[in-house]
Scaffold this active site. Structure first.
Site, mmCIF file in Angstrom:
data_model
loop_
_atom_site.group_PDB
_atom_site.id
_atom_site.type_symbol
_atom_site.label_atom_id
_atom_site.label_comp_id
_atom_site.label_asym_id
_atom_site.label_seq_id
_atom_site.Cartn_x
_atom_site.Cartn_y
_atom_site.Cartn_z
ATOM 1 C CB SER A 46 -0.850 -0.025 1.276
ATOM 2 O OG SER A 46 -1.469 1.215 1.475
ATOM 3 C CE1 TYR A 69 -3.535 -2.681 5.707
ATOM 4 C CE2 TYR A 69 -3.152 -0.380 5.145
ATOM 5 C CZ TYR A 69 -3.426 -1.679 4.760
ATOM 6 O OH TYR A 69 -3.568 -1.974 3.427
ATOM 7 C CE LYS A 81 -1.306 -4.584 3.460
ATOM 8 N NZ LYS A 81 -1.628 -5.844 2.797
HETATM 9 P P1 NAD Z 1 -10.904 -6.989 1.751
HETATM 10 O O1 NAD Z 1 -11.039 -6.939 3.232
HETATM 11 O O2 NAD Z 1 -12.107 -6.744 0.915
HETATM 12 O O3 NAD Z 1 -10.264 -8.381 1.304
HETATM 13 C C1 NAD Z 1 -9.389 -9.113 2.126
HETATM 14 C C2 NAD Z 1 -9.848 -10.561 2.119
HETATM 15 O O4 NAD Z 1 -8.969 -11.324 2.942
HETATM 16 C C3 NAD Z 1 -11.257 -10.761 2.661
HETATM 17 O O5 NAD Z 1 -11.979 -11.593 1.784
HETATM 18 C C4 NAD Z 1 -11.039 -11.434 4.029
HETATM 19 O O6 NAD Z 1 -12.115 -12.294 4.362
HETATM 20 C C5 NAD Z 1 -9.750 -12.172 3.788
HETATM 21 N N1 NAD Z 1 -8.935 -12.418 4.991
HETATM 22 C C6 NAD Z 1 -8.598 -11.549 5.968
HETATM 23 N N2 NAD Z 1 -7.789 -12.132 6.869
HETATM 24 C C7 NAD Z 1 -7.597 -13.410 6.434
HETATM 25 C C8 NAD Z 1 -6.855 -14.518 6.918
HETATM 26 N N3 NAD Z 1 -6.138 -14.430 8.044
HETATM 27 N N4 NAD Z 1 -6.885 -15.671 6.219
HETATM 28 C C9 NAD Z 1 -7.620 -15.785 5.076
HETATM 29 N N5 NAD Z 1 -8.343 -14.766 4.579
HETATM 30 C C10 NAD Z 1 -8.322 -13.590 5.240
HETATM 31 O O7 NAD Z 1 -9.738 -5.954 1.350
HETATM 32 P P2 NAD Z 1 -9.314 -5.407 -0.076
HETATM 33 O O8 NAD Z 1 -9.690 -3.982 -0.149
HETATM 34 O O9 NAD Z 1 -9.750 -6.327 -1.143
HETATM 35 O O10 NAD Z 1 -7.734 -5.458 0.088
HETATM 36 C C11 NAD Z 1 -6.991 -6.554 -0.372
HETATM 37 C C12 NAD Z 1 -5.530 -6.345 -0.003
HETATM 38 O O11 NAD Z 1 -5.069 -5.126 -0.577
HETATM 39 C C13 NAD Z 1 -5.278 -6.225 1.504
HETATM 40 O O12 NAD Z 1 -4.066 -6.880 1.800
HETATM 41 C C14 NAD Z 1 -5.149 -4.731 1.722
HETATM 42 O O13 NAD Z 1 -4.335 -4.437 2.833
HETATM 43 C C15 NAD Z 1 -4.501 -4.298 0.423
HETATM 44 N N6 NAD Z 1 -4.758 -2.889 0.091
HETATM 45 C C16 NAD Z 1 -6.040 -2.446 0.022
HETATM 46 C C17 NAD Z 1 -6.297 -1.118 -0.274
HETATM 47 C C18 NAD Z 1 -7.700 -0.579 -0.301
HETATM 48 O O14 NAD Z 1 -7.879 0.635 -0.199
HETATM 49 N N7 NAD Z 1 -8.723 -1.406 -0.468
HETATM 50 C C19 NAD Z 1 -5.224 -0.244 -0.520
HETATM 51 C C20 NAD Z 1 -3.927 -0.741 -0.452
HETATM 52 C C21 NAD Z 1 -3.702 -2.079 -0.150
HETATM 53 C C1 WQD Z 2 -9.524 9.709 1.114
HETATM 54 C C2 WQD Z 2 -9.773 11.187 1.375
HETATM 55 C C3 WQD Z 2 -10.024 11.734 3.699
HETATM 56 C C4 WQD Z 2 -13.761 9.530 4.302
HETATM 57 C C5 WQD Z 2 -6.778 4.740 3.182
HETATM 58 C C6 WQD Z 2 -5.685 4.033 3.910
HETATM 59 C C7 WQD Z 2 -4.652 3.534 2.941
HETATM 60 C C8 WQD Z 2 -5.274 2.710 1.821
HETATM 61 C C9 WQD Z 2 -6.421 3.410 1.193
HETATM 62 C C10 WQD Z 2 -5.137 0.404 2.425
HETATM 63 C C11 WQD Z 2 -8.982 11.738 2.569
HETATM 64 C C12 WQD Z 2 -11.312 12.003 2.950
HETATM 65 C C13 WQD Z 2 -12.631 10.079 3.738
HETATM 66 C C14 WQD Z 2 -14.822 10.396 4.735
HETATM 67 C C15 WQD Z 2 -13.532 12.275 3.975
HETATM 68 N N1 WQD Z 2 -5.806 1.469 2.302
HETATM 69 N N2 WQD Z 2 -12.523 11.438 3.577
HETATM 70 N N3 WQD Z 2 -14.646 11.743 4.544
HETATM 71 O O1 WQD Z 2 -7.047 7.772 3.936
HETATM 72 O O2 WQD Z 2 -6.188 8.123 1.569
HETATM 73 O O3 WQD Z 2 -6.233 5.874 2.524
HETATM 74 O O4 WQD Z 2 -7.351 3.851 2.202
HETATM 75 O O5 WQD Z 2 -3.976 0.225 2.241
HETATM 76 O O6 WQD Z 2 -3.762 2.804 3.678
HETATM 77 O O7 WQD Z 2 -5.089 4.943 4.817
HETATM 78 O O8 WQD Z 2 -8.364 6.919 1.925
HETATM 79 O O9 WQD Z 2 -10.724 6.888 1.270
HETATM 80 O O10 WQD Z 2 -10.147 6.974 3.735
HETATM 81 O O11 WQD Z 2 -9.735 8.986 2.326
HETATM 82 O O12 WQD Z 2 -13.435 13.512 3.837
HETATM 83 O O13 WQD Z 2 -15.841 9.961 5.273
HETATM 84 O O14 WQD Z 2 -11.155 11.368 1.691
HETATM 85 O O15 WQD Z 2 -9.804 12.707 4.681
HETATM 86 O O16 WQD Z 2 -8.633 13.059 2.255
HETATM 87 P P1 WQD Z 2 -6.926 7.283 2.566
HETATM 88 P P2 WQD Z 2 -9.811 7.369 2.341
#
Ligand code: NAD
Ligand code: WQD
Length: 344
Positions: free
Chosen positions: A123, A147, A151
């Site tokens: 991330s 978190y 990562k």
């Molecule tokens: P999500 O929560 O929708 O998907 C994660 C999946 O992993 C879920 O289906 C959950 O049931 C499963 N899971 C959790 N813990 C587990 C375990 N111990 N064993 C087996 N399954 C498990 O999340 P997502 O948004 O699809 O994110 C997927 C990956 O991408 C994550 O690693 C997250 O950290 C990373 N990521 C997400 C974002 C985002 O904004 N969505 C941004 C950057 C990185």
């Molecule tokens: C985006 C913008 C908020 C909600 C997070 C994690 C990051 C990654 C992606 C996993 C910001 C604003 C948000 C609301 C708002 N996830 N906001 N009102 O914070 O950039 O990133 O998700 O890896 O690790 O930190 O994403 O969508 O929460 O926020 O004003 O109700 O929207 O302040 O400027 P963020 P976000």
């Protein structure tokens, strides 16, 4: 066979569609702690192909070994983990357990089964507060919450594993802000409880599940004073994974092509959009206004964050194609057709 941990989740389900459409066989390994098996039913409906589903937890090494052996896996894409920043501050041990220990167990199981290719979901949060923009992959790493640190730790573990055996193929993908949904409207993001992230919150306001959005901070040093992020369509993100798999497959170890054996790549568009930009694009997509109010900054938030996507283009031949309008249109199609997510 591609083994997708966390494949029932938001991003994982979209990658499953692209993998199946590209002709790969897929096994999903998921404990469904933050997802619904219905997502995988829909993936099969979209693609007209079957995938194998194994319910299991990544912290269970024996279950992983059995699953990897049964599925005759060639490569792993590792999405499974917990992702809520705020919750990670109150439950750090849980985050290190699922994310770090889960990855360790997976790497051990892969070693036992002689599987040597992995794509990992990292991330942009590993960069912390940007010291320069756009963010290149060599930007210093300084995550500011458990978190993000989980990562970062996993990235370091993967780099150590690679140093110990350069014939292993690793791609660490650092996602910026994934949003949107598949254009079928059948799969999308379905957060449990109150959404933490901007677009799912706006989507629930748009569909009438919540009254109004709080904009966290209108005193940032940005053109309209609200926070700026690099939103990327989840389908573009999924295609980036396919490209990563293709590049890893073609690494020629005989030629000592080691610079490519452990790649770390940003997946973003390179464009920043403010909270107000997103609201306005969503209003256009759904055809009505989104009520909002200004509120104080959210603790831990940064002002601006966007990727330098050039390395992704150079090394993966990948570039995001879909606009903010497409992200909002597809999010709205999913949300309006499934107002309560996967729950019937
Ligand atoms: P999500 O929560 O929708 O998907 C994660 C999946 O992993 C879920 O289906 C959950 O049931 C499963 N899971 C959790 N813990 C587990 C375990 N111990 N064993 C087996 N399954 C498990 O999340 P997502 O948004 O699809 O994110 C997927 C990956 O991408 C994550 O690693 C997250 O950290 C990373 N990521 C997400 C974002 C985002 O904004 N969505 C941004 C950057 C990185
Ligand atoms: C985006 C913008 C908020 C909600 C997070 C994690 C990051 C990654 C992606 C996993 C910001 C604003 C948000 C609301 C708002 N996830 N906001 N009102 O914070 O950039 O990133 O998700 O890896 O690790 O930190 O994403 O969508 O929460 O926020 O004003 O109700 O929207 O302040 O400027 P963020 P976000």
């Amino acid at each position: 066979m591609i083994f997708v941990t966390g494949g029932a989740g938001y991003i994982g389900s979209h990658i499953c569609v692209e993998l199946l459409n590209a002709g790969y066989d897929v096994t999903v390994f998921d404990n469904f702690s933050n997802s619904s098996p219905e997502a995988l039913v829909r993936v099969q409906q979209i693609t007209g192909r079957n995938l194998q589903v194994i319910r299991g937890d990544c912290r269970d090494r024996d279950a992983l070994i059995t699953a990897l052996q049964q599925s005759q896996t060639n490569a792993v894409i590792h999405f499974a983990g917990l992702k809520a920043v705020g919750e990670s501050v109150s439950k750090p041990l849980n985050y290190y357990d699922h994310n770090v220990v889960g990855t360790l167990r997976l790497l051990e199981a892969m070693q036992v089964c002689h599987i040597r290719t992995i794509v990992f979901s990292s991330s942009a949060t590993v960069y912390g507060d940007p010291v320069h923009l756009p963010i290149t992959e060599d930007h210093p790493l300084s995550p500011t919450n458990p978190y993000g640190r989980s990562k970062w730790m996993i990235e370091e573990i993967l780099r150590d594993v690679y140093r110990s055996d350069p014939s292993i193929r690793i791609c660490i993908l650092r996602y910026f802000n994934p949003v949107g949904a598949h254009d079928s409207g059948l799969i999308g993001e379905d957060p449990q409880g109150i959404p933490n992230n901007l677009v799912p919150f706006i989507a629930q306001v748009a569909v009438g599940r919540r009254e109004r959005l709080n904009i966290w901070g209108n005193d940032y040093p940005t053109p309209d004073r609200t926070g700026v992020r690099d939103y990327i369509h989840v389908v573009d993100l999924a295609i980036g994974h396919l490209q990563a798999l293709a590049v890893l497959k073609n690494i020629d170890h005989e030629r000592n092509d080691q610079s490519f054996g452990c790649m770390t790549v940003n997946l973003g568009t390179g464009q920043g959009h403010s909270v107000l930009d997103v609201i306005h694009a969503y209003e256009k997509a759904c055809g009505h206004s989104i009520p909002y109010q200004m509120a104080p900054r959210r603790s831990g938030d940064i002002a601006v964050c966007y990727a330098d996507p050039q390395f992704a283009y150079k090394i993966l031949g990948w570039k995001a194609q879909l606009s903010l309008e497409a992200m909002c249109r597809d999010s709205w199609r999913w949300q309006s057709r499934n107002p309560n997510g996967y729950q019937k």
